[in-house]
Design a protein around this motif. Structure first.
Motif, PDB file in Angstrom:
ATOM      1  N   TYR A  20      -7.012  36.251  38.721  1.00 36.62           N
ATOM      2  CA  TYR A  20      -6.104  35.239  38.183  1.00 36.62           C
ATOM      3  C   TYR A  20      -5.212  35.815  37.087  1.00 36.62           C
ATOM      4  N   THR A  21      -4.081  35.123  36.841  1.00 37.32           N
ATOM      5  CA  THR A  21      -3.164  35.515  35.770  1.00 37.32           C
ATOM      6  C   THR A  21      -3.098  34.466  34.663  1.00 37.32           C
ATOM      7  N   SER A  22      -3.700  33.320  34.863  1.00 38.76           N
ATOM      8  CA  SER A  22      -3.670  32.277  33.833  1.00 38.76           C
ATOM      9  C   SER A  22      -4.537  32.692  32.646  1.00 38.76           C
ATOM     10  N   LYS A  23      -4.399  32.007  31.538  1.00 34.75           N
ATOM     11  CA  LYS A  23      -5.193  32.317  30.349  1.00 34.75           C
ATOM     12  C   LYS A  23      -6.675  32.007  30.566  1.00 34.75           C
ATOM     13  N   LYS A  24      -6.924  30.983  31.380  1.00 33.87           N
ATOM     14  CA  LYS A  24      -8.286  30.539  31.634  1.00 33.87           C
ATOM     15  C   LYS A  24      -8.589  30.727  33.123  1.00 33.87           C
ATOM     16  N   CYS A  25      -9.790  31.173  33.428  1.00 34.05           N
ATOM     17  CA  CYS A  25     -10.199  31.391  34.813  1.00 34.05           C
ATOM     18  C   CYS A  25     -10.208  30.063  35.583  1.00 34.05           C
TER      19      CYS A  25
ATOM     20  N   VAL B 109       7.077  47.779  46.590  1.00 34.93           N
ATOM     21  CA  VAL B 109       6.131  46.784  46.088  1.00 34.93           C
ATOM     22  C   VAL B 109       6.728  45.991  44.933  1.00 34.93           C
ATOM     23  N   LEU B 110       6.103  44.895  44.628  1.00 37.95           N
ATOM     24  CA  LEU B 110       6.397  44.125  43.425  1.00 37.95           C
ATOM     25  C   LEU B 110       5.175  44.260  42.528  1.00 37.95           C
ATOM     26  N   ASN B 111       5.345  44.882  41.388  1.00 42.97           N
ATOM     27  CA  ASN B 111       4.254  45.025  40.435  1.00 42.97           C
ATOM     28  C   ASN B 111       4.038  43.685  39.740  1.00 42.97           C
ATOM     29  N   ILE B 112       2.824  43.177  39.812  1.00 44.57           N
ATOM     30  CA  ILE B 112       2.492  41.910  39.167  1.00 44.57           C
ATOM     31  C   ILE B 112       2.021  42.137  37.742  1.00 44.57           C
ATOM     32  N   GLY B 113       1.151  43.123  37.530  1.00 45.67           N
ATOM     33  CA  GLY B 113       0.639  43.354  36.188  1.00 45.67           C
ATOM     34  C   GLY B 113      -0.523  44.319  36.186  1.00 45.67           C
ATOM     35  N   ILE B 114      -1.301  44.243  35.124  1.00 45.28           N
ATOM     36  CA  ILE B 114      -2.404  45.160  34.891  1.00 45.28           C
ATOM     37  C   ILE B 114      -3.675  44.340  34.655  1.00 45.28           C
ATOM     38  N   ALA B 115      -4.801  44.832  35.181  1.00 48.56           N
ATOM     39  CA  ALA B 115      -6.079  44.164  34.915  1.00 48.56           C
ATOM     40  C   ALA B 115      -6.311  44.127  33.403  1.00 48.56           C
TER      41      ALA B 115
ATOM     42  N   ASP C 163     -17.933  39.054  38.659  1.00 47.94           N
ATOM     43  CA  ASP C 163     -17.167  38.483  37.555  1.00 47.94           C
ATOM     44  C   ASP C 163     -15.708  38.290  37.943  1.00 47.94           C
ATOM     45  N   PRO C 164     -15.070  37.232  37.441  1.00 51.56           N
ATOM     46  CA  PRO C 164     -13.642  37.042  37.685  1.00 51.56           C
ATOM     47  C   PRO C 164     -12.833  38.186  37.065  1.00 51.56           C
ATOM     48  N   ILE C 165     -11.683  38.492  37.667  1.00 53.68           N
ATOM     49  CA  ILE C 165     -10.806  39.551  37.184  1.00 53.68           C
ATOM     50  C   ILE C 165      -9.514  38.920  36.678  1.00 53.68           C
ATOM     51  N   ARG C 166      -9.288  39.069  35.387  1.00 54.49           N
ATOM     52  CA  ARG C 166      -8.052  38.553  34.793  1.00 54.49           C
ATOM     53  C   ARG C 166      -6.980  39.637  34.845  1.00 54.49           C
ATOM     54  N   VAL C 167      -5.769  39.246  35.220  1.00 55.38           N
ATOM     55  CA  VAL C 167      -4.624  40.143  35.295  1.00 55.38           C
ATOM     56  C   VAL C 167      -3.603  39.704  34.252  1.00 55.38           C
ATOM     57  N   VAL C 168      -3.102  40.649  33.485  1.00 58.69           N
ATOM     58  CA  VAL C 168      -2.033  40.374  32.528  1.00 58.69           C
ATOM     59  C   VAL C 168      -0.723  40.562  33.275  1.00 58.69           C
ATOM     60  N   SER C 169      -0.014  39.472  33.511  1.00 62.75           N
ATOM     61  CA  SER C 169       1.226  39.520  34.286  1.00 62.75           C
ATOM     62  C   SER C 169       2.316  40.254  33.521  1.00 62.75           C
ATOM     63  N   GLU C 170       3.064  41.080  34.254  1.00 59.37           N
ATOM     64  CA  GLU C 170       4.214  41.778  33.681  1.00 59.37           C
ATOM     65  C   GLU C 170       5.522  41.191  34.203  1.00 59.37           C
ATOM     66  N   CYS C 171       5.419  40.056  34.903  1.00 57.65           N
ATOM     67  CA  CYS C 171       6.599  39.371  35.440  1.00 57.65           C
ATOM     68  C   CYS C 171       6.820  38.085  34.649  1.00 57.65           C
ATOM     69  N   ASN C 172       8.068  37.767  34.401  1.00 53.92           N
ATOM     70  CA  ASN C 172       8.384  36.562  33.635  1.00 53.92           C
ATOM     71  C   ASN C 172       8.613  35.342  34.509  1.00 53.92           C
TER      72      ASN C 172
END
Length: 171
Positions: free
Chosen positions: A63-68, A124-130, A89-98
């Motif tokens: 997920y990319t939201s603040k909360k799982c 590809v479209l880079n979404i972000g980083i774990a 465990d859930p994997i949070r992604v820090v989005s690099e797209c606005n």
């Protein structure tokens, strides 16, 4: 041609049919000319409750939201509630797209058993980083965990969407 959410069927030369699809991955290792990825799917909006899904326990929420987002639940035909059985465990992604392309669906699940190789020249479209707090879980749950822990400098933590013909290439 025919279009369905993230896929498209076109008719090309000599009336041949071609199927194109946007796929989502998490890159877990880099090789020479390719990257090793784990697949991400919503399973037709059913998460791991999709019928006949092999190894649902080898998935995790990504997920990319603040909360799982909560795990999915549904009601069986007899009224019995059915819940996802996620052990990773859930994997949070820090989005690099606005924009909205940088937001992952709350129904997306990373499949730790579906390993794919993608050539580095695929666009590809880079979404972000774990997120740094999710990195240990990503490595521990990955089928490549031995090589990842030995060589963490080869780890590329960027979830990417294959966007053939658009956006930027994998480096």
């Amino acid at each position: 041609g025919d279009t369905r959410e993230t896929s498209h069927i076109s008719t090309i030369w000599l009336k041949e049919k071609v199927f194109c699809e946007i796929r989502q991955f998490v890159i877990v290792a880099e090789g020479h000319g390719f990257v090793t990825c784990l697949a991400i799917h919503t399973y037709s909006g059913q998460a791991t409750l999709k019928a006949n899904l092999p190894d649902p326990q080898n998935h995790a929420v990504i997920y990319t939201s603040k909360k799982c987002p909560p795990e999915v639940q549904k009601t069986d035909e007899d009224g019995t509630p059915v819940f996802e059985q996620l052990f990773n465990d859930p994997i949070r992604v820090v989005s690099e797209c606005n924009d909205t392309e940088g937001q992952l669906s709350p129904l997306l699940r990373i499949n730790y058993t579906k390993v794919s190789m993608v050539e580095k020249d695929v666009r590809v479209l880079n979404i972000g980083i774990a997120h740094e707090m999710s990195m240990a879980s990503l490595i521990a749950s990955s089928p490549l965990r031995t090589s990842l822990s030995e060589s963490s400098q080869n780890l590329s933590r960027r979830p990417r969407r294959d966007r053939k013909g658009k956006d930027k290439s994998v480096r």
